[in-house]
Design a protein around this motif. Sequence first.
Motif, PDB file in Angstrom:
ATOM      1  N   VAL A 185       0.836  -1.202   0.000  1.00 24.27           N
ATOM      2  CA  VAL A 185       0.000   0.000   0.000  1.00 24.27           C
ATOM      3  C   VAL A 185       0.871   1.253   0.000  1.00 24.27           C
ATOM      4  O   VAL A 185       0.613   2.210  -0.740  1.00 24.27           O
ATOM      5  CB  VAL A 185      -0.946   0.000   1.222  1.00 24.27           C
ATOM      6  N   VAL A 186       1.917   1.258   0.822  1.00 21.71           N
ATOM      7  CA  VAL A 186       2.805   2.427   0.884  1.00 21.71           C
ATOM      8  C   VAL A 186       3.499   2.637  -0.459  1.00 21.71           C
ATOM      9  O   VAL A 186       3.592   3.762  -0.955  1.00 21.71           O
ATOM     10  CB  VAL A 186       3.843   2.263   2.010  1.00 21.71           C
ATOM     11  N   LEU A 187       3.981   1.551  -1.074  1.00 25.60           N
ATOM     12  CA  LEU A 187       4.623   1.682  -2.378  1.00 25.60           C
ATOM     13  C   LEU A 187       3.639   2.216  -3.417  1.00 25.60           C
ATOM     14  O   LEU A 187       3.991   3.089  -4.222  1.00 25.60           O
ATOM     15  CB  LEU A 187       5.181   0.332  -2.832  1.00 25.60           C
ATOM     16  N   ALA A 188       2.418   1.709  -3.403  1.00 18.25           N
ATOM     17  CA  ALA A 188       1.402   2.194  -4.342  1.00 18.25           C
ATOM     18  C   ALA A 188       1.159   3.688  -4.158  1.00 18.25           C
ATOM     19  O   ALA A 188       1.018   4.441  -5.137  1.00 18.25           O
ATOM     20  CB  ALA A 188       0.102   1.412  -4.161  1.00 18.25           C
ATOM     21  N   ASP A 189       1.132   4.157  -2.917  1.00 20.81           N
ATOM     22  CA  ASP A 189       0.941   5.584  -2.653  1.00 20.81           C
ATOM     23  C   ASP A 189       2.086   6.413  -3.222  1.00 20.81           C
ATOM     24  O   ASP A 189       1.878   7.470  -3.816  1.00 20.81           O
ATOM     25  CB  ASP A 189       0.821   5.831  -1.148  1.00 20.81           C
ATOM     26  N   ARG A 190       3.327   5.937  -3.015  1.00 20.27           N
ATOM     27  CA  ARG A 190       4.487   6.694  -3.503  1.00 20.27           C
ATOM     28  C   ARG A 190       4.509   6.723  -5.038  1.00 20.27           C
ATOM     29  O   ARG A 190       4.862   7.740  -5.636  1.00 20.27           O
ATOM     30  CB  ARG A 190       5.778   6.097  -2.965  1.00 20.27           C
ATOM     31  N   LEU A 191       4.148   5.623  -5.684  1.00 18.70           N
ATOM     32  CA  LEU A 191       4.107   5.592  -7.148  1.00 18.70           C
ATOM     33  C   LEU A 191       3.019   6.512  -7.671  1.00 18.70           C
ATOM     34  O   LEU A 191       3.206   7.230  -8.661  1.00 18.70           O
ATOM     35  CB  LEU A 191       3.878   4.166  -7.642  1.00 18.70           C
TER      36      LEU A 191
END
Length: 374
Positions: free
Chosen positions: A317-323
């Motif tokens: 989820v955190v990676l998706a937010d940063r992308l």
Amino acid sequence: MSPSQPSSSQSSPIAGPPADGAGAAPAALTSRAPHVPADRLVAEMVPPPRFQSARFETYIPDPDQPSQAAAVEVLSGFAAGIGGGTETGGGKRRWFGRSAKKAAAPSGPRGVYLDGGYGVGKTHLLASLWHATPAEPALKAFGTFVELTNLVGALGFQQTVQTLSGHRLLCIDEFELDDPGDTVLVSSLLSRLVEAGVALAATSNTLPGKLGEGRFAAADFLREIQGLSAHFRPLRIDGEDYRHRGLPEAPPPFDDASVSRAAHRTPGASLDDFPSLLDHLSKVHPSRYGAMCDGITAVCLTDVQAVPDQSTALRLVVLADRLYDREVPVVAAGKPFDALFSEDMLKGGYRKKYFRAISRLTALARDAKPLVEG
């Protein structure tokens, strides 16, 4: 400030260039484990690239949802009332410490809380508030809840209080309380900032008094959150996910060969095996996921599978937010993004995070379609 960025010259563990030989070997996110200094965390507390141009004038309210237009009006007035002093005696900026003339404790809520489902434009409105507030950027801070807790971890609690107490406005995106420790930490931090006269604004998918429902140690959550909720005026924003409003469905997943070809012919793209990437995320602190994506123009993933457990899911989820913040398209092979999380996960306490990730990854997959078909 120049970001600290590791070398990305290592080859992806996936097979090399396709037979047509187009392009150099792409980077691999699994080869990146950047160090992010604390001063970069502070300097980057501004709206992310996707929302750098966000303004109230560019927010398009759904005519069927009057709460959206009402939110713009309320937030415009809130921004105008914050004020914009930028200096103390001697012409020096207030980077640390409280102002020489401490603001009186407010008699009512010192902040606004944008409550609504994913995709109704809350982050756009929060960024618009940041831009509209009449203070120079050094006196305004914008970050996600996770980024705020990471800042405390990097600077320490007292230094974070001193740093942010000199600000006029603190915007917190995706305000989510995932464990009792973070609950107490943020509750204490915001209380200190309110005392210092800092205006607060936050977004979430849940009302302030309801954040702990459906999660572990609910009694602890609710006890702390009830105190926090008094700092905010809840502002409900209704509507459907704009990322899917009137747009075509996301493309179905591609095959591994198509993803590999897209990675090799797209300058700056990364190419990773999805299970290997998930394993790598467990070895990199989430505060570094943004830096891990520095210079990446597209993320290409093969063998996308359902995530195996909740800890892995929350890191994704955190990676998706940063992308999403960085507008990095995602080309994927394997399972579709709406099959990433199990039925139990989508019914559990973190379900809003998972639905947000699905929504954002779907939007990024739509953005990536030309990279495969071009």
